[in-house]
Write a protein that holds these residues in place. Structure first.
Motif, PDB file in Angstrom:
ATOM      1  N   TYR A 140      15.613 -48.491  42.234  1.00  0.00           N
ATOM      2  CA  TYR A 140      14.897 -49.358  40.606  1.00  0.00           C
ATOM      3  C   TYR A 140      16.269 -50.004  40.278  1.00  0.00           C
ATOM      4  O   TYR A 140      17.476 -49.889  40.182  1.00  0.00           O
ATOM      5  CB  TYR A 140      14.639 -48.183  39.473  1.00  0.00           C
ATOM      6  CG  TYR A 140      13.416 -47.518  40.231  1.00  0.00           C
ATOM      7  CD1 TYR A 140      12.225 -47.887  40.002  1.00  0.00           C
ATOM      8  CD2 TYR A 140      13.655 -46.175  40.454  1.00  0.00           C
ATOM      9  CE1 TYR A 140      11.100 -47.196  40.535  1.00  0.00           C
ATOM     10  CE2 TYR A 140      12.513 -45.405  40.799  1.00  0.00           C
ATOM     11  CZ  TYR A 140      11.214 -46.048  40.783  1.00  0.00           C
ATOM     12  OH  TYR A 140      10.188 -45.056  41.233  1.00  0.00           O
ATOM     13  N   GLU A 141      15.903 -51.360  39.827  1.00  0.00           N
ATOM     14  CA  GLU A 141      16.680 -52.308  39.152  1.00  0.00           C
ATOM     15  C   GLU A 141      16.394 -52.696  37.765  1.00  0.00           C
ATOM     16  O   GLU A 141      15.458 -52.636  37.316  1.00  0.00           O
ATOM     17  CB  GLU A 141      16.631 -53.655  39.982  1.00  0.00           C
ATOM     18  CG  GLU A 141      16.710 -53.460  41.513  1.00  0.00           C
ATOM     19  CD  GLU A 141      16.445 -54.756  42.399  1.00  0.00           C
ATOM     20  OE1 GLU A 141      16.770 -55.867  41.828  1.00  0.00           O
ATOM     21  OE2 GLU A 141      15.372 -54.397  43.130  1.00  0.00           O
ATOM     22  N   VAL A 142      17.855 -52.608  37.133  1.00  0.00           N
ATOM     23  CA  VAL A 142      17.723 -52.404  35.685  1.00  0.00           C
ATOM     24  C   VAL A 142      18.977 -53.482  35.055  1.00  0.00           C
ATOM     25  O   VAL A 142      19.647 -53.896  35.587  1.00  0.00           O
ATOM     26  CB  VAL A 142      18.205 -51.272  35.335  1.00  0.00           C
ATOM     27  CG1 VAL A 142      18.432 -51.074  33.719  1.00  0.00           C
ATOM     28  CG2 VAL A 142      17.204 -50.134  35.495  1.00  0.00           C
ATOM     29  N   TYR A 143      18.203 -54.147  34.060  1.00  0.00           N
ATOM     30  CA  TYR A 143      19.256 -54.931  33.093  1.00  0.00           C
ATOM     31  C   TYR A 143      19.766 -54.271  32.067  1.00  0.00           C
ATOM     32  O   TYR A 143      19.061 -53.590  31.263  1.00  0.00           O
ATOM     33  CB  TYR A 143      18.458 -56.273  32.554  1.00  0.00           C
ATOM     34  CG  TYR A 143      17.970 -57.223  33.588  1.00  0.00           C
ATOM     35  CD1 TYR A 143      18.964 -58.105  34.469  1.00  0.00           C
ATOM     36  CD2 TYR A 143      16.639 -57.593  33.626  1.00  0.00           C
ATOM     37  CE1 TYR A 143      18.596 -58.819  35.419  1.00  0.00           C
ATOM     38  CE2 TYR A 143      16.255 -58.757  34.630  1.00  0.00           C
ATOM     39  CZ  TYR A 143      17.063 -59.209  35.438  1.00  0.00           C
ATOM     40  OH  TYR A 143      16.758 -60.151  36.340  1.00  0.00           O
ATOM     41  N   GLY A 144      21.130 -54.502  31.881  1.00  0.00           N
ATOM     42  CA  GLY A 144      21.903 -53.592  30.851  1.00  0.00           C
ATOM     43  C   GLY A 144      22.064 -54.601  29.821  1.00  0.00           C
ATOM     44  O   GLY A 144      21.536 -55.558  29.594  1.00  0.00           O
ATOM     45  N   TYR A 145      23.218 -54.273  28.912  1.00  0.00           N
ATOM     46  CA  TYR A 145      23.619 -55.292  27.850  1.00  0.00           C
ATOM     47  C   TYR A 145      24.677 -56.183  28.452  1.00  0.00           C
ATOM     48  O   TYR A 145      25.248 -55.818  29.258  1.00  0.00           O
ATOM     49  CB  TYR A 145      24.330 -54.441  26.613  1.00  0.00           C
ATOM     50  CG  TYR A 145      23.479 -53.512  25.818  1.00  0.00           C
ATOM     51  CD1 TYR A 145      22.805 -53.938  24.833  1.00  0.00           C
ATOM     52  CD2 TYR A 145      22.915 -52.114  26.247  1.00  0.00           C
ATOM     53  CE1 TYR A 145      21.766 -53.154  24.000  1.00  0.00           C
ATOM     54  CE2 TYR A 145      22.406 -51.310  25.672  1.00  0.00           C
ATOM     55  CZ  TYR A 145      21.588 -51.867  24.274  1.00  0.00           C
ATOM     56  OH  TYR A 145      20.822 -50.949  23.868  1.00  0.00           O
ATOM     57  N   GLY A 146      24.552 -57.484  27.692  1.00  0.00           N
ATOM     58  CA  GLY A 146      25.675 -58.627  28.192  1.00  0.00           C
ATOM     59  C   GLY A 146      25.512 -59.132  29.179  1.00  0.00           C
ATOM     60  O   GLY A 146      26.434 -59.515  29.844  1.00  0.00           O
ATOM     61  N   GLY A 147      24.229 -59.089  29.868  1.00  0.00           N
ATOM     62  CA  GLY A 147      24.045 -59.715  31.195  1.00  0.00           C
ATOM     63  C   GLY A 147      24.387 -58.722  32.285  1.00  0.00           C
ATOM     64  O   GLY A 147      24.517 -59.330  33.452  1.00  0.00           O
ATOM     65  N   VAL A 148      24.675 -57.526  31.947  1.00  0.00           N
ATOM     66  CA  VAL A 148      24.954 -56.558  33.138  1.00  0.00           C
ATOM     67  C   VAL A 148      23.776 -56.191  33.953  1.00  0.00           C
ATOM     68  O   VAL A 148      22.782 -55.909  33.309  1.00  0.00           O
ATOM     69  CB  VAL A 148      25.802 -55.135  32.526  1.00  0.00           C
ATOM     70  CG1 VAL A 148      26.119 -54.082  33.439  1.00  0.00           C
ATOM     71  CG2 VAL A 148      27.116 -55.719  32.043  1.00  0.00           C
ATOM     72  N   ASP A 172      14.493 -46.361  25.478  1.00  0.00           N
ATOM     73  CA  ASP A 172      14.995 -45.757  24.383  1.00  0.00           C
ATOM     74  C   ASP A 172      16.554 -46.176  24.081  1.00  0.00           C
ATOM     75  O   ASP A 172      17.201 -46.092  23.294  1.00  0.00           O
ATOM     76  CB  ASP A 172      15.268 -44.221  24.425  1.00  0.00           C
ATOM     77  CG  ASP A 172      13.779 -43.636  24.195  1.00  0.00           C
ATOM     78  OD1 ASP A 172      12.746 -44.380  23.813  1.00  0.00           O
ATOM     79  OD2 ASP A 172      13.567 -42.068  24.571  1.00  0.00           O
ATOM     80  N   TYR A 173      17.313 -46.623  25.292  1.00  0.00           N
ATOM     81  CA  TYR A 173      18.621 -46.836  25.038  1.00  0.00           C
ATOM     82  C   TYR A 173      19.086 -48.378  25.415  1.00  0.00           C
ATOM     83  O   TYR A 173      20.113 -48.803  25.661  1.00  0.00           O
ATOM     84  CB  TYR A 173      19.653 -46.111  26.149  1.00  0.00           C
ATOM     85  CG  TYR A 173      19.527 -44.653  25.693  1.00  0.00           C
ATOM     86  CD1 TYR A 173      20.642 -44.157  24.810  1.00  0.00           C
ATOM     87  CD2 TYR A 173      18.763 -43.663  25.965  1.00  0.00           C
ATOM     88  CE1 TYR A 173      20.654 -42.908  24.126  1.00  0.00           C
ATOM     89  CE2 TYR A 173      18.703 -42.450  25.541  1.00  0.00           C
ATOM     90  CZ  TYR A 173      19.937 -42.075  24.732  1.00  0.00           C
ATOM     91  OH  TYR A 173      19.761 -40.732  24.172  1.00  0.00           O
ATOM     92  N   GLY A 174      17.840 -49.118  25.357  1.00  0.00           N
ATOM     93  CA  GLY A 174      18.165 -50.517  25.175  1.00  0.00           C
ATOM     94  C   GLY A 174      18.026 -51.390  26.565  1.00  0.00           C
ATOM     95  O   GLY A 174      18.559 -52.610  26.482  1.00  0.00           O
ATOM     96  N   GLY A 175      17.774 -50.820  27.762  1.00  0.00           N
ATOM     97  CA  GLY A 175      17.759 -51.672  28.616  1.00  0.00           C
ATOM     98  C   GLY A 175      16.337 -52.180  29.224  1.00  0.00           C
ATOM     99  O   GLY A 175      15.548 -52.294  28.243  1.00  0.00           O
ATOM    100  N   LYS A 176      16.217 -52.837  30.539  1.00  0.00           N
ATOM    101  CA  LYS A 176      14.973 -53.393  30.585  1.00  0.00           C
ATOM    102  C   LYS A 176      14.848 -53.284  32.257  1.00  0.00           C
ATOM    103  O   LYS A 176      15.691 -53.662  33.056  1.00  0.00           O
ATOM    104  CB  LYS A 176      14.919 -54.817  30.254  1.00  0.00           C
ATOM    105  CG  LYS A 176      13.568 -55.493  30.829  1.00  0.00           C
ATOM    106  CD  LYS A 176      13.606 -56.949  30.680  1.00  0.00           C
ATOM    107  CE  LYS A 176      12.101 -57.777  31.053  1.00  0.00           C
ATOM    108  NZ  LYS A 176      12.207 -59.172  30.612  1.00  0.00           N
ATOM    109  N   MET A 177      13.589 -52.576  32.805  1.00  0.00           N
ATOM    110  CA  MET A 177      13.356 -52.525  34.076  1.00  0.00           C
ATOM    111  C   MET A 177      13.375 -54.084  34.806  1.00  0.00           C
ATOM    112  O   MET A 177      12.728 -54.962  34.244  1.00  0.00           O
ATOM    113  CB  MET A 177      12.183 -52.031  34.211  1.00  0.00           C
ATOM    114  CG  MET A 177      12.078 -50.437  33.847  1.00  0.00           C
ATOM    115  SD  MET A 177      13.157 -49.403  35.035  1.00  0.00           S
ATOM    116  CE  MET A 177      11.963 -49.656  36.453  1.00  0.00           C
TER     117      MET A 177
END
Length: 304
Positions: A140-148, A172-177
């Protein structure tokens, strides 16, 4: 959960550097949807992988306890992953190593990674239990904070269960699939050997890497507030391939250098993304919570 009033503030600030990134923030019991700009930086070559629970910032005693906890978590993840591979191999071809080439390959890996014999025996028995299904590997691929960006490696016998839990943590912790393929191209798969900086110097490792045909020796990152103890807990990485990995391990053994092998392979980012301290802490928390899930075997990131 962290302080309910602080998290939204941190998320709002960290999210201002991302594009097309939607997340849920809860304020006063209400869910807000935010879209922000995502920026990527390709100017940095230092690589970092989280295959165990990231350490949190804190006092000296907390750091020491955190290091031990991280090492224990890393070992537990390795044993869990090997156990799943044993179960899947036995489900496919039975427990006879002579006639089951997949199981034979897993047992070779067990020997290479120095996994206890009882882990193997317990999971061979488990594979024959009624209702136990073979494990399926997912990415699975995920976007985190700050373009990570992040990549999750998952082994599960219940796909719907695992993806539901992963989505819950990410929400819940602010990422995005992320869509399949939108993150993976930023990484490459390699074999890696980890050597503690106190066990060898870089020149010695470069000689070994050259002789074994390895690709690179990566130095650990350093930070301004590092103590001598912090630096001593870091690791060099010798980067190789499946073809030369055994040769690298043999040469390290010949030199009497202690090392930690990988879990079969790792993903290294092609470039890294630098973020501010708040985004870094939020990404670490997201990765840590994902790694707490039993089905998640590893989390890789391009965060610097």
């Amino acid at each position: 959960m962290r302080n309910k009033t602080m998290r939204p503030l941190l998320q709002l600030q960290a999210l201002t550097t991302r594009a097309s990134l939607s997340c849920s923030i809860f304020v006063g019991g209400k869910s807000l949807r935010l879209d922000a700009n995502r920026a990527h930086s390709d100017n940095f070559r230092v690589r970092r992988i989280w295959t165990s629970t990231p350490l949190c910032m804190g006092r000296r005693s907390s750091k020491i306890a955190g290091r031990k906890e991280a090492q224990d978590a890393k070992k537990a993840k390795l044993y869990s992953r090997i156990g799943k591979e044993v179960v899947s191999a036995v489900k496919k071809g039975g427990p006879n190593v002579t006639s089951n080439s997949v199981l034979a390959a897993v047992l070779e890996k067990v020997k290479e990674l120095d996994v206890p014999k009882d882990i193997v025996e317990r999971n061979i028995k488990r594979a024959s239990e009624k209702g136990q299904e073979a494990y399926i590997e997912k990415v699975y691929e995920v976007y985190g904070y700050g373009g990570v960006s992040m990549v999750l490696e998952v082994s599960t016998d219940k796909v719907h269960r695992s993806v539901a839990k992963i989505r819950e943590v990410i929400r819940d912790y602010g990422g995005k699939m992320a869509d399949s393929g939108s993150v993976m191209f930023k990484f490459r798969r390699v074999r890696v050997v980890n050597i503690k900086v106190t066990n060898a110097d870089k020149d010695q490792l470069l000689d070994i890497a050259l002789d074994a045909g390895a690709e690179d020796v990566i130095e650990p990152p350093t930070y301004e507030d590092d103590t001598e103890e912090d630096r001593s807990e870091r690791y060099y990485k010798i980067v190789g391939s499946s073809e030369n990995y055994s040769s690298i391990l043999s040469k390290l053994r010949e030199e009497g250098i202690d090392f930690e092998p990988d879990n079969g392979s790792e993903l290294l980012p092609n470039t890294t993304v630098e973020v501010d301290d708040e985004a870094m802490d939020l990404n670490k928390e997201l990765m840590s919570k994902l790694l707490e899930l039993d089905d998640v075997d590893a989390v890789y990131t391009d965060q610097k």
